[in-house]
Write an enzyme that holds these catalytic residues in place. Structure first.
Site, PDB file in Angstrom:
ATOM      1  CB  CYS A 128      -0.923  -0.006   1.210  1.00 56.79           C
ATOM      2  SG  CYS A 128      -0.018   0.153   2.771  1.00 56.79           S
ATOM      3  CB  ALA A 174       3.876  -0.595   2.196  1.00 56.93           C
ATOM      4  CG  HIS A 206       8.074   4.515  -3.837  1.00 50.83           C
ATOM      5  ND1 HIS A 206       7.929   3.686  -4.935  1.00 50.83           N
ATOM      6  CD2 HIS A 206       8.312   3.698  -2.779  1.00 50.83           C
ATOM      7  CE1 HIS A 206       8.088   2.434  -4.550  1.00 50.83           C
ATOM      8  NE2 HIS A 206       8.306   2.409  -3.255  1.00 50.83           N
TER       9      HIS A 206
END
Ligand code: CFM
Length: 532
Positions: free
Chosen positions: A52, A55, A183
């Site tokens: 996800c 994460a 990210h």
């Protein structure tokens, strides 16, 4: 029917419509690089391997920073599940290494009903009392976004109260289609709040940042060993064995090296605009690729002494591994492989396998974008959907205090096209004819492809490792290296070859007889006799 069609054949019309554009069978004789659908929502109900947004932000980009306390604001499950499951190693000289801990606000039902900000403040107070870090990062999970806790206001409160750096990330799991969104959010937060805040002056000559290197199994340490041997100064690493203290001065580097393009290309691009620092796509996975990368870095700096040092280090490293390289090449030559990892390794490891004569038949990514498959030239043609637009797109301005150019325009232009300076070619161009590439692969497709291609070894992750091994195919994890590594650089390549050879030659596969070979899988009787 080719293999791609055979995989798709089982799907219902609705699933077929979705999945058909995510699976490509490469025809290297065709003039154009094919298009693949990527970075879109998965089909509900399919067993996929993605993580996800939280994460990607907490686990991948921020988690490895050793001197930062990364606090999960949410129910305990999210923090607990992301605790120590990724092998991003770190060693702190001063003992300020918090990556072994799991920090969570452990939200309970009353907090969801009445708000969790109080608990978040309390957790920060406890962290300051016990650990006293210079930087805290707060990562929110799904329920926090849904109830609307203002984590950013709490971060400001913490900065004022404790005179520390505190950055909040609204990286709720549902924000985006995979960890890739996380990210991007982490990149934005580091760029806005940390990079460039250290006050150091850019007066260095051969200083580099290593971007997208997370020190899994010690890869970052091995890469740093090579670079420092040549004479480069590593200013900071994003973020494997990295630290807040170092990345706040990342703006003084001369060149940004990008190992994992998917997770960090945003920072590379933004630092170019803001500080004038060029970036180069490198790959320290694979012997030939490591040599290519080191030579391209030398070409960038264009300094005779550094070029000579580069060649000397390459020669020494090659001499050190010569015997092992030959041995494993003989043993591994001709094997076939499948490789399915997150968003960059499936390409990098094909290069390493090629060093030993292993051919990749099938490859896939969990959450890569089209540019990671097709090359950065497609970026202007990528249509942004609502999920992507949801994530803030920063447009940093030039920072006159720290802006510095390392090489002249003429030299810069001469490197374009000849090196991977500000370019990533993507995975497709390195793959052979007839090979199959899958985006956001699922368990059914994995099984089906093993059936069709029968690869000798399947590199993947923990979510599918044992399912693969049940088919009698050895599987090695490329996320964690199954507790081995490093796999980067010259020595790392030998470690990889040794582990692969071990997996392929283990006699264990012959010691067991699978139950379906001795007794029927299904037992039944013909019914209906009584009433017939
Ligand atoms: Fe980059 Fe990674 Fe990867 Fe990634 Fe990851 Fe990883 Fe990965 Mo697991 S940052 S995209 S989100 S190289 S954790 S170190 S191995 S899926 S291919």
């Amino acid at each position: 029917m080719n293999e791609r069609e055979k995989v798709l054949d089982q799907y219902s019309a609705r699933v077929f419509k979705n999945r058909k554009d995510h699976i490509v069978q490469l025809d290297t004789h065709a003039c154009e690089v094919p298009e693949i659908a990527a970075n879109s929502r998965s089909v509900p109900g399919l067993m996929i391997n993605r993580g996800c947004c939280y994460a990607g932000c907490k686990g991948v980009v921020l988690g490895p920073l050793q001197d930062v306390v990364v606090l999960t604001h949410g129910p305990i499950g999210c923090g607990y599940y992301s605790w120590g499951t990724r092998r991003n190693k770190a060693a702190a000289i001063d003992g300020k290494n918090f990556i072994q801990y799991c920090f969570s606000t452990d939200l309970q039902e009353p907090d969801i009903v009445f708000g969790g900000e109080k608990k978040l403040k309390q957790a920060i107070e406890e962290i300051m009392e016990i650990f006293n870090p210079a930087c805290i990062m707060i990562c929110s999970t799904c329920p926090v976004g849904l109830i609307g806790d203002d984590i950013h206001a709490v971060a400001t409160w913490a900065e004022e109260k404790f005179s520390i750096k505190c950055v909040a990330y609204s990286c709720e799991g549902y924000k985006g289609v995979s960890q890739s969104a996380g990210h991007h959010i982490a990149n934005n937060g580091l760029m806005k709040n940390i990079i460039g805040t250290g006050g150091a002056k850019p007066d260095k000559k051969f200083a580099i940042n290593l971007l997208g290197e997370y020190n899994i199994g010690g890869d970052g340490w091995e890469t740093e060993r090579l670079l420092t041997q040549i004479g480069y100064e590593i200013v900071s690493v994003f973020t494997g064995d990295g630290s807040y203290e170092k990345i706040k001065n990342a703006h003084v580097a001369n060149l940004n090296l990008v190992q994992c393009h998917r997770s960090i290309n945003y920072i590379a691009e933004m630092m170019k605009v803001k500080y004038g620092i060029d970036w180069m796509k490198v790959n320290f996975i694979g012997i030939e690729e490591t040599i290519r990368s080191l030579r391209e870095i030398a070409a960038y700096f264009n300094d005779p002494k550094m070029t000579a040092r580069t060649e000397a280090v390459i020669a020494q490293e090659l001499a050190d591994i010569e015997e092992d390289r030959k041995y494993y090449r003989e043993k591994l030559q001709g094997y076939t492989a499948a490789v399915f990892v997150g968003g960059s390794r499936s390409h990098h490891y094909q290069n390493l396998m090629a060093d030993f004569g292993i051919k990749t038949m099938i490859a896939g990514y969990e959450f890569a974008h089209r540019d990671d498959y097709e090359g950065r030239e497609v970026i202007p043609n990528i249509k942004l959907d609502a999920d992507t637009k949801n994530i803030e797109q920063l447009s940093p301005a030039k920072d006159d205090r720290y802006y510095h150019l390392t090489i002249g325009k003429e030299h810069f232009d001469s490197l374009l096209g000849k090196t991977d300076l500000e370019y990533y070619k993507g995975m497709f161009k390195d793959m052979g004819n007839g090979t199959v590439v899958i985006d956001d692969f699922n368990h059914y497709e994995t099984e089906k492809l093993i059936d069709l291609f029968n690869p000798d070894i399947f590199y993947s992750g923990i979510k599918d490792k044992y399912m693969i091994q049940k088919t009698g195919t050895p599987s090695r994890q490329l996320h964690s290296y199954d507790y081995s590594g490093p796999y980067a650089g010259f020595q790392g390549a030998i470690n990889f070859a040794r582990d692969t050879y071990m997996s392929l030659s283990t006699p264990s596969w012959h010691y067991i007889t699978p139950p379906w070979n001795t007794k029927p899988i299904l037992e039944g009787t013909i019914g209906g006799g009584q009433n017939a």
